[in-house]
Scaffold this motif. Structure first.
Motif, PDB file in Angstrom:
ATOM      1  N   PRO A   1     -27.162  -1.043  31.548  1.00 30.14           N
ATOM      2  CA  PRO A   1     -27.925  -0.216  32.496  1.00 30.14           C
ATOM      3  C   PRO A   1     -27.750   1.278  32.212  1.00 30.14           C
ATOM      4  CG  PRO A   1     -26.622  -1.879  33.646  1.00 30.14           C
ATOM      5  CD  PRO A   1     -26.146  -1.874  32.229  1.00 30.14           C
ATOM      6  N   LEU A   2     -28.846   2.014  32.404  1.00 29.85           N
ATOM      7  CA  LEU A   2     -28.827   3.464  32.232  1.00 29.85           C
ATOM      8  C   LEU A   2     -29.243   4.132  33.541  1.00 29.85           C
ATOM      9  CD1 LEU A   2     -30.562   3.808  28.734  1.00 29.85           C
ATOM     10  CD2 LEU A   2     -28.117   3.927  29.228  1.00 29.85           C
ATOM     11  N   PRO A   3     -28.747   5.314  33.798  1.00 27.36           N
ATOM     12  CA  PRO A   3     -29.137   6.018  35.026  1.00 27.36           C
ATOM     13  C   PRO A   3     -30.554   6.567  34.934  1.00 27.36           C
ATOM     14  CG  PRO A   3     -27.725   7.410  33.693  1.00 27.36           C
ATOM     15  CD  PRO A   3     -27.744   6.067  33.019  1.00 27.36           C
ATOM     16  N   GLY A   4     -31.183   6.741  36.100  1.00 29.27           N
ATOM     17  CA  GLY A   4     -32.497   7.361  36.147  1.00 29.27           C
ATOM     18  C   GLY A   4     -33.619   6.418  35.777  1.00 29.27           C
ATOM     19  N   SER A   5     -34.733   6.994  35.370  1.00 31.50           N
ATOM     20  CA  SER A   5     -35.908   6.231  34.972  1.00 31.50           C
ATOM     21  C   SER A   5     -36.564   6.931  33.794  1.00 31.50           C
ATOM     22  CB  SER A   5     -36.897   6.104  36.141  1.00 31.50           C
ATOM     23  OG  SER A   5     -37.319   7.391  36.567  1.00 31.50           O
ATOM     24  N   SER A   6     -37.414   6.207  33.087  1.00 35.09           N
ATOM     25  CA  SER A   6     -38.072   6.776  31.910  1.00 35.09           C
ATOM     26  C   SER A   6     -39.334   5.980  31.596  1.00 35.09           C
ATOM     27  CB  SER A   6     -37.128   6.759  30.695  1.00 35.09           C
ATOM     28  OG  SER A   6     -37.785   7.246  29.541  1.00 35.09           O
ATOM     29  N   GLU A   7     -40.333   6.668  31.091  1.00 37.58           N
ATOM     30  CA  GLU A   7     -41.576   6.022  30.681  1.00 37.58           C
ATOM     31  C   GLU A   7     -41.478   5.490  29.259  1.00 37.58           C
ATOM     32  OE1 GLU A   7     -44.160   5.464  32.643  1.00 37.58           O
ATOM     33  OE2 GLU A   7     -43.130   6.433  34.315  1.00 37.58           O
ATOM     34  N   THR A   8     -40.414   5.856  28.545  1.00 38.97           N
ATOM     35  CA  THR A   8     -40.238   5.413  27.167  1.00 38.97           C
ATOM     36  C   THR A   8     -38.923   4.648  27.051  1.00 38.97           C
ATOM     37  OG1 THR A   8     -39.124   7.476  26.537  1.00 38.97           O
ATOM     38  CG2 THR A   8     -41.521   7.389  26.300  1.00 38.97           C
ATOM     39  N   THR A   9     -38.732   3.969  25.932  1.00 41.64           N
ATOM     40  CA  THR A   9     -37.473   3.260  25.711  1.00 41.64           C
ATOM     41  C   THR A   9     -36.360   4.267  25.454  1.00 41.64           C
ATOM     42  OG1 THR A   9     -37.961   3.048  23.337  1.00 41.64           O
ATOM     43  CG2 THR A   9     -38.613   1.216  24.773  1.00 41.64           C
ATOM     44  N   GLU A  10     -35.178   3.948  25.954  1.00 39.68           N
ATOM     45  CA  GLU A  10     -34.025   4.816  25.812  1.00 39.68           C
ATOM     46  C   GLU A  10     -32.862   4.021  25.223  1.00 39.68           C
ATOM     47  OE1 GLU A  10     -34.157   7.975  26.436  1.00 39.68           O
ATOM     48  OE2 GLU A  10     -36.019   8.133  27.575  1.00 39.68           O
ATOM     49  N   CYS A  11     -31.893   4.730  24.667  1.00 44.67           N
ATOM     50  CA  CYS A  11     -30.704   4.088  24.104  1.00 44.67           C
ATOM     51  C   CYS A  11     -29.450   4.761  24.654  1.00 44.67           C
ATOM     52  CB  CYS A  11     -30.700   4.170  22.579  1.00 44.67           C
ATOM     53  SG  CYS A  11     -32.001   3.207  21.789  1.00 44.67           S
TER      54      CYS A  11
ATOM     55  N   ILE B   1     -34.701 -15.119  29.181  1.00 48.12           N
ATOM     56  CA  ILE B   1     -36.113 -14.979  28.816  1.00 48.12           C
ATOM     57  C   ILE B   1     -36.783 -13.911  29.669  1.00 48.12           C
ATOM     58  CG2 ILE B   1     -38.355 -16.159  28.864  1.00 48.12           C
ATOM     59  CD1 ILE B   1     -36.809 -18.740  28.085  1.00 48.12           C
ATOM     60  N   SER B   2     -36.483 -13.912  30.967  1.00 46.09           N
ATOM     61  CA  SER B   2     -37.092 -12.936  31.875  1.00 46.09           C
ATOM     62  C   SER B   2     -36.701 -11.508  31.519  1.00 46.09           C
ATOM     63  CB  SER B   2     -36.678 -13.239  33.317  1.00 46.09           C
ATOM     64  OG  SER B   2     -37.180 -14.495  33.737  1.00 46.09           O
ATOM     65  N   ALA B   3     -35.532 -11.341  30.910  1.00 49.32           N
ATOM     66  CA  ALA B   3     -35.060 -10.002  30.557  1.00 49.32           C
ATOM     67  C   ALA B   3     -35.712  -9.456  29.287  1.00 49.32           C
ATOM     68  CB  ALA B   3     -33.540 -10.012  30.383  1.00 49.32           C
ATOM     69  N   LEU B   4     -36.334 -10.322  28.500  1.00 50.07           N
ATOM     70  CA  LEU B   4     -36.954  -9.858  27.255  1.00 50.07           C
ATOM     71  C   LEU B   4     -38.073  -8.869  27.558  1.00 50.07           C
ATOM     72  CD1 LEU B   4     -37.157 -13.233  25.278  1.00 50.07           C
ATOM     73  CD2 LEU B   4     -35.523 -11.372  24.935  1.00 50.07           C
ATOM     74  N   PRO B   5     -38.184  -7.781  26.788  1.00 51.79           N
ATOM     75  CA  PRO B   5     -39.172  -6.746  27.100  1.00 51.79           C
ATOM     76  C   PRO B   5     -40.595  -7.076  26.660  1.00 51.79           C
ATOM     77  CG  PRO B   5     -37.968  -6.136  25.135  1.00 51.79           C
ATOM     78  CD  PRO B   5     -37.340  -7.414  25.642  1.00 51.79           C
ATOM     79  N   THR B   6     -40.742  -8.073  25.836  1.00 47.14           N
ATOM     80  CA  THR B   6     -42.055  -8.401  25.304  1.00 47.14           C
ATOM     81  C   THR B   6     -42.100  -9.859  24.890  1.00 47.14           C
ATOM     82  OG1 THR B   6     -43.710  -7.772  23.633  1.00 47.14           O
ATOM     83  CG2 THR B   6     -41.414  -7.793  22.938  1.00 47.14           C
TER      84      THR B   6
END
Length: 242
Positions: free
Chosen positions: A53-63, A111-116
């Motif tokens: 988990p990462l803090p905040g939100s983002s419209e793009t993928t983050e690492c 499976i539900s956690a997969l992004p695509t």
């Protein structure tokens, strides 16, 4: 009618139980309300490579910082649970308690956690155990999860694609650097199954991710076999304390 009656009788004799606490629940392979509320499901913004988990939100993928510094040898990684509380309890029950009924819901969560949606040519590969470890446990929990995921998504299951070339020391308590060093050249592609990975996407499956050293060793071996794209999914992620 006979089949329905038999099912009803079995549910009376063996009512559905919560996977975590053993209390009565309405459906098989589920969690009671209290345990579900305490299960550390990962939601919101996550690291695209390790699923933490990462803090905040983002419209793009983050690492996360660790993944940016390490450079993971896979395209994306996802995890449904934190390895804590009920999440840890479920993993240990599957790993050491012969609780195979956990496999089905765990596979659904993964499976539900997969992004695509995965490419239909993807082959699902479990992280291998050493022969000694396999004889001790009698089964590979990662293989059980991989088989369930492959079956649910109608993908190819390759249980013997990777193999341990030597027994490694326990990784518990080792530093990140020591973990990666211990796994160097410890996992290789099975020569008899190398063609099954060539030019195909690969989904690596494991039960727990701590540093990612084991998954990295598997991914690097799959790259040597000329796999086209490698992604990972793990049931639970050990995350740093906030």
């Amino acid at each position: 009618m006979l089949h329905t009656g038999l099912q009803t009788a079995l549910r009376v004799i063996y009512p559905p139980r919560c996977l975590a606490c053993g209390g009565l629940v309405e459906d098989d392979h589920g969690l009671c309300g209290a345990c579900f509320a305490e299960t550390p499901f990962i939601t919101g913004l996550v690291c695209n490579l390790c699923g933490v988990p990462l803090p905040g939100s983002s419209e793009t993928t983050e690492c996360c910082d660790d993944c940016m510094s390490l450079g993971r040898p896979w395209t994306f990684g996802r995890v449904p649970l934190l390895y804590d509380g009920v999440g840890r309890k479920l993993v240990l029950a599957l790993k050491h308690g012969d609780r195979h009924e956990i496999v089905k819901p765990a596979a659904d969560w993964m499976i539900s956690a997969l992004p695509t949606q995965l490419h239909p040519d993807t082959c699902v590969v479990p992280v291998p155990l050493s022969l000694t470890r396999l004889l001790t446990l009698r089964y590979n929990q990662s293989a059980l999860l991989a088989h369930a995921i492959a079956s649910k998504l109608n993908l190819t299951y390759e249980p013997n694609a990777l193999t341990r070339t030597r027994r490694t020391a326990p990784l518990d308590g080792k530093s990140r650097e020591a973990r990666f060093q211990e796994l160097t050249d410890a996992i290789q592609v099975n020569p008899k199954r190398a063609k099954a990975l060539k030019d195909r996407p690969v989904l690596l499956v494991d039960d727990v991710m701590t540093s990612g050293a084991t998954l990295a060793a598997c991914a690097l071996s799959a790259h040597k076999a000329q796999a086209r794209e490698i992604c990972v999914t793990v049931l639970a992620r050990v995350a740093k304390a906030a």
